[in-house]
Scaffold this motif. Structure first.
Motif, PDB file in Angstrom:
ATOM      1  N   LYS A 186       0.812  -1.215   0.000  1.00 17.05           N
ATOM      2  CA  LYS A 186       0.000   0.000   0.000  1.00 17.05           C
ATOM      3  C   LYS A 186       0.843   1.262   0.000  1.00 17.05           C
ATOM      4  CE  LYS A 186      -3.047  -2.690   2.909  1.00 17.05           C
ATOM      5  NZ  LYS A 186      -3.342  -2.960   4.308  1.00 17.05           N
ATOM      6  N   LEU A 187       2.069   1.131   0.490  1.00 18.44           N
ATOM      7  CA  LEU A 187       2.886   2.318   0.762  1.00 18.44           C
ATOM      8  C   LEU A 187       4.287   2.125   0.224  1.00 18.44           C
ATOM      9  CD1 LEU A 187       2.560   4.993   2.475  1.00 18.44           C
ATOM     10  CD2 LEU A 187       3.724   3.762   4.282  1.00 18.44           C
ATOM     11  N   THR A 188       4.844   3.188  -0.334  1.00 20.17           N
ATOM     12  CA  THR A 188       6.230   3.167  -0.798  1.00 20.17           C
ATOM     13  C   THR A 188       6.971   4.341  -0.171  1.00 20.17           C
ATOM     14  OG1 THR A 188       5.606   2.196  -2.929  1.00 20.17           O
ATOM     15  CG2 THR A 188       7.770   3.239  -2.795  1.00 20.17           C
ATOM     16  N   ILE A 189       8.143   4.063   0.405  1.00 15.67           N
ATOM     17  CA  ILE A 189       8.974   5.114   0.979  1.00 15.67           C
ATOM     18  C   ILE A 189      10.316   5.134   0.264  1.00 15.67           C
ATOM     19  CG2 ILE A 189      10.173   5.940   3.040  1.00 15.67           C
ATOM     20  CD1 ILE A 189       7.989   4.855   4.741  1.00 15.67           C
ATOM     21  N   ASN A 190      10.685   6.299  -0.228  1.00 14.61           N
ATOM     22  CA  ASN A 190      11.982   6.479  -0.878  1.00 14.61           C
ATOM     23  C   ASN A 190      13.038   6.620   0.223  1.00 14.61           C
ATOM     24  OD1 ASN A 190      14.289   7.485  -2.154  1.00 14.61           O
ATOM     25  ND2 ASN A 190      13.083   8.509  -3.737  1.00 14.61           N
ATOM     26  N   GLU A 191      13.805   5.536   0.435  1.00 12.37           N
ATOM     27  CA  GLU A 191      14.760   5.559   1.550  1.00 12.37           C
ATOM     28  C   GLU A 191      15.893   6.559   1.348  1.00 12.37           C
ATOM     29  OE1 GLU A 191      15.860   1.793  -0.873  1.00 12.37           O
ATOM     30  OE2 GLU A 191      14.120   3.061  -0.461  1.00 12.37           O
ATOM     31  N   ASP A 192      16.123   6.979   0.097  1.00  9.92           N
ATOM     32  CA  ASP A 192      17.153   7.988  -0.151  1.00  9.92           C
ATOM     33  C   ASP A 192      16.688   9.378   0.281  1.00  9.92           C
ATOM     34  OD1 ASP A 192      18.928   6.130  -1.220  1.00  9.92           O
ATOM     35  OD2 ASP A 192      18.053   6.304  -3.226  1.00  9.92           O
ATOM     36  N   LYS A 193      15.364   9.597   0.246  1.00  4.93           N
ATOM     37  CA  LYS A 193      14.813  10.882   0.685  1.00  4.93           C
ATOM     38  C   LYS A 193      14.510  10.892   2.183  1.00  4.93           C
ATOM     39  CE  LYS A 193      12.471  12.619  -3.487  1.00  4.93           C
ATOM     40  NZ  LYS A 193      11.140  13.043  -4.000  1.00  4.93           N
ATOM     41  N   CYS A 194      14.072   9.755   2.695  1.00  6.15           N
ATOM     42  CA  CYS A 194      13.612   9.680   4.083  1.00  6.15           C
ATOM     43  C   CYS A 194      14.719  10.060   5.056  1.00  6.15           C
ATOM     44  CB  CYS A 194      13.120   8.268   4.382  1.00  6.15           C
ATOM     45  SG  CYS A 194      12.582   8.016   6.091  1.00  6.15           S
TER      46      CYS A 194
END
Length: 367
Positions: A86-94
């Protein structure tokens, strides 16, 4: 340069970063309600949510007759196969600031600092939302467990011994009995077993089930049953109240509870107390509603439904909302393809914070 590391297991994932402190952001896909609060409040725009939230719902207790289920982009079918998160997190931005974790009303995102969840750290604000049960008032009826849309409540009860509530004597006269089976059919407690096969006739009465109602005695056509009730709960009897006491415990899972208020609403003894994270209103527009059912599928609170149809082929033409059990998460408004739902948050119940960024984020939740 400090770099985040991402570990994915199924649809859940963890993002970790080690520096002077260990920060870890975990996402539980099955807990996410698709409200989009994390996406809209992320200060670095690192979070993206599926277009229609990609939620698979348990349809128990909701009425779907007479409406067409939404199949936009085959999202419902894809999610049933378990192939899409359901969710995607850009680990480079986070930057692992924890804002998504602190503002998620379903606790689907959890940030820990040196293995301590930020909801346990006073420096981070959190919602003042909960569901509590007063054990002194609870009678362990289980209505809250049945009503909870998130299966967050477990009621464990210890029932009194039946023999202490009703006792008596019952004896079948096998010489008189004709093994017709009338008593077996009439017994309301299923306590009698009659074998009718020729040469193998028998009658067995399970005294652990028998409630000594005397129905079998009255129904027997040959008066082959002798029975008497010595102690039963009907009328005035010398019954020790302690023998009839029901004890137990009601367990509420903090990880699954979203403080919708169903438990409080159905409790017959007012033993449940619920505090919701948001204050506001839920308004549906029947003129715009296309009765696709997407909002009903998605709502984590069972606050939206279609009325029961009266006959086969009859179509529901209006969505029904129950504002009492809505937490104003906004997921329904987000998913509605016709903009037929408006959710307004006028207040946010949270603990104090001295951080301007957190204050701004909390204020931004009001609309």
């Amino acid at each position: 340069m400090i770099k985040n590391e991402k570990e994915i297991k199924g649809n859940d994932f963890n993002i970790t970063r080690s520096a002077e402190e260990l920060r870890k952001l975990s996402f539980n896909d099955h807990v996410c309600i698709g409200c989009g609060i994390c996406e809209s409040t992320c200060p670095v725009e690192a979070i993206s949510l599926d277009a229609i939230a990609n939620i698979e719902r348990n349809y128990t207790g909701t009425y779907f007759s007479g409406h067409e289920k939404i199949t936009q982009n085959n999202v419902l079918e894809t999610n049933k196969a378990g192939n899409k998160t359901k969710l995607t997190i850009n680990e480079d931005k986070c930057v692992l600031c924890g804002m998504c974790s602190g503002l998620c009303p379903a606790s689907a995102l959890t940030l820990t600092i040196d293995n301590e969840p930020i909801k346990n750290i006073d420096a981070y604000p959190s919602y003042i939302a909960y569901a509590e049960c007063n054990d002194d008032e609870c009678i362990y009826c289980g209505k809250c467990e049945i009503a909870c849309p998130r299966d967050a409540i477990t009621v464990k009860r210890n029932l009194p011994e039946r023999a202490k509530l009703v006792t008596g004597e019952i004896t079948p006269d096998k010489d008189t009995c004709i093994y017709c089976g009338v008593c077996e059919e009439m017994c309301p407690a299923d306590a009698i077993d009659v074998t009718k096969a020729i040469g193998e006739e028998d009658i067995v009465i399970d005294t652990d089930k028998c409630v000594y109602c005397l129905v079998c005695k009255k129904a027997c056509p040959v008066e082959a049953i002798t029975a008497v009730c010595r102690l039963c709960p009907y009328g005035e009897y010398d019954l020790d109240e302690a023998d009839a006491e029901i004890t137990g415990t009601t367990i509420i899972s903090e990880d699954d509870c979203i403080s919708c208020g169903w438990c409080e609403g159905v409790c017959p003894t007012d033993a449940m107390t619920v505090k919701k994270p948001f204050e506001g209103t839920l308004v549906t527009d029947p003129e715009k509603c296309g009765t696709c059912g997407a909002c009903v599928d998605l709502c984590p609170c069972n606050a939206l439904s279609f009325p029961k149809t009266k006959g086969p082929g009859e179509r529901s033409v209006q969505i029904v909302s129950n504002d009492d059990y809505c937490i104003k998460c906004g997921a329904c408004a987000r998913i509605c393809p016709n903009d037929a739902i408006e959710v307004s948050r006028t207040g946010v119940n949270h603990t104090p914070t001295n951080s301007e960024s957190w204050t701004d984020a909390l204020e931004a939740l009001k609309n």
